[in-house]
Design an enzyme around this catalytic site. Structure first.
Site, short mmCIF file in Angstrom:
data_model
loop_
_atom_site.label_atom_id
_atom_site.label_comp_id
_atom_site.label_asym_id
_atom_site.label_seq_id
_atom_site.Cartn_x
_atom_site.Cartn_y
_atom_site.Cartn_z
N SER A 139 0.85 -1.19 0.00
CA SER A 139 0.00 0.00 0.00
C SER A 139 0.88 1.23 0.00
O SER A 139 2.09 1.16 0.24
CB SER A 139 -0.89 -0.01 1.25
OG SER A 139 -1.54 1.23 1.45
N TYR A 152 -2.99 -1.20 10.02
CA TYR A 152 -2.87 -1.33 8.56
C TYR A 152 -1.41 -1.18 8.13
O TYR A 152 -0.92 -1.96 7.31
CB TYR A 152 -3.75 -0.27 7.90
CG TYR A 152 -3.99 -0.49 6.42
CD1 TYR A 152 -4.87 -1.47 5.98
CD2 TYR A 152 -3.34 0.28 5.47
CE1 TYR A 152 -5.10 -1.68 4.63
CE2 TYR A 152 -3.56 0.08 4.12
CZ TYR A 152 -4.45 -0.90 3.70
OH TYR A 152 -4.67 -1.10 2.36
#
Length: 271
Positions: A139, A152
């Protein structure tokens, strides 16, 4: 990497970037084994894929036994596998103190442990191909670590570290299997909208999180179909790192220039 007549496994293929990747692969005449926990969404994706052989596999990536059984199901349907795209992912909002241990562990199971488990399950079969590739979805938050994303970021940085080390191991072994790490920026998918909220927060904290989510969603401008095309083009070019979107490219540059102070620079640019 010529993808024509190859066989690709794509997880998280029921929507978003996963669907975009499958469509881009199908345009290159790549056959597909698509997996997701969302059976209805998976069927919708399969209906969009024309001119290639497609098998669908309803899969909860937190289910260890189901993950270990997936290679046999793919081989039964296709006879080979050349490409593994570990795309399935989830999100949780909230600071480290707001996110409880169970939710933190759940996110790590989906976003990191499933990547490792599926890579381990498919690697022996990928090695049978003359040219194969593992593509792991990190990401923008595997490059930079903003506040409120501790769970995350932990998973996406872990995917990055695992993938980089695995790539070097395979290179030193002169393996036919390559590894790509994908860092998408602001892609217009439902992952932010569907992010699990912390279980134990005050009403004031909940309101603040909703406002932050609305602001964040405005930054998600890149189409998942454009993102899928960028990713598959990177796979064809055998890129070790695939940056998706202008924001990911800018963040990667600023992090290299200011590895400690990048967040203050990025906050200024966002304003």
């Amino acid at each position: 990497m010529n993808l024509c007549e190859r066989v690709a496994v794509v997880t998280g293929a029921a929507s978003g970037i996963g669907r975009g990747i499958t469509l881009a692969l199908a345009r290159r005449s790549c056959h597909l084994a698509i997996a997701d926990v969302d059976a209805a969404g998976l069927a919708e994706t399969a209906a969009l894929l024309k001119g290639v052989h497609v098998t669908t596999h309803v899969l909860n990536v937190t289910d260890r036994e189901a993950c270990l059984a997936l290679p046999a199901a793919v081989l039964a349907g296709h006879g080979r596998v050349d490409l593994l795209v570990n795309n399935a992912g989830v999100a949780i909002g909230g600071t480290f103190e707001q996110v409880d241990e169970a939710d933190f562990d759940w996110l790590m199971q989906v976003n990191f442990h499933a990547v490792v488990r599926l890579t381990r399950a498919f690697l022996p079969h990928l090695k049978q191909s003359d040219k194969a590739r593992i593509v792991n979805m990190s990401s923008l938050f595997g490059l930079i670590a903003p506040p409120g994303q501790s769970a995350y970021c932990a998973a996406k940085f872990a995917v990055r570290g695992f993938s980089e080390s695995l790539r070097r191991e395979l290179e030193e072994a002169r393996s036919s299997v390559g590894v790509s790490i994908v860092h998408p920026g602001g892609v217009a998918t439902s992952i932010a909208r569907n992010a699990r909220p912390p279980r134990y927060i005050s009403s004031e904290e909940a309101k603040a999180m909703l406002a932050d989510k609305a602001r964040f969603e405005k930054l998600l401008s890149l189409s998942p179909f454009d993102a899928g095309e960028i990713i598959v083009s990177g796979i064809e070019k055998e890129r070790a790192r695939i940056l998706v979107g202008k924001d990911a490219r800018i963040a990667a540059l600023i992090e290299r220039i200011a590895p400690v102070g990048y967040w203050s620079l990025l906050k200024r640019s966002m304003r």
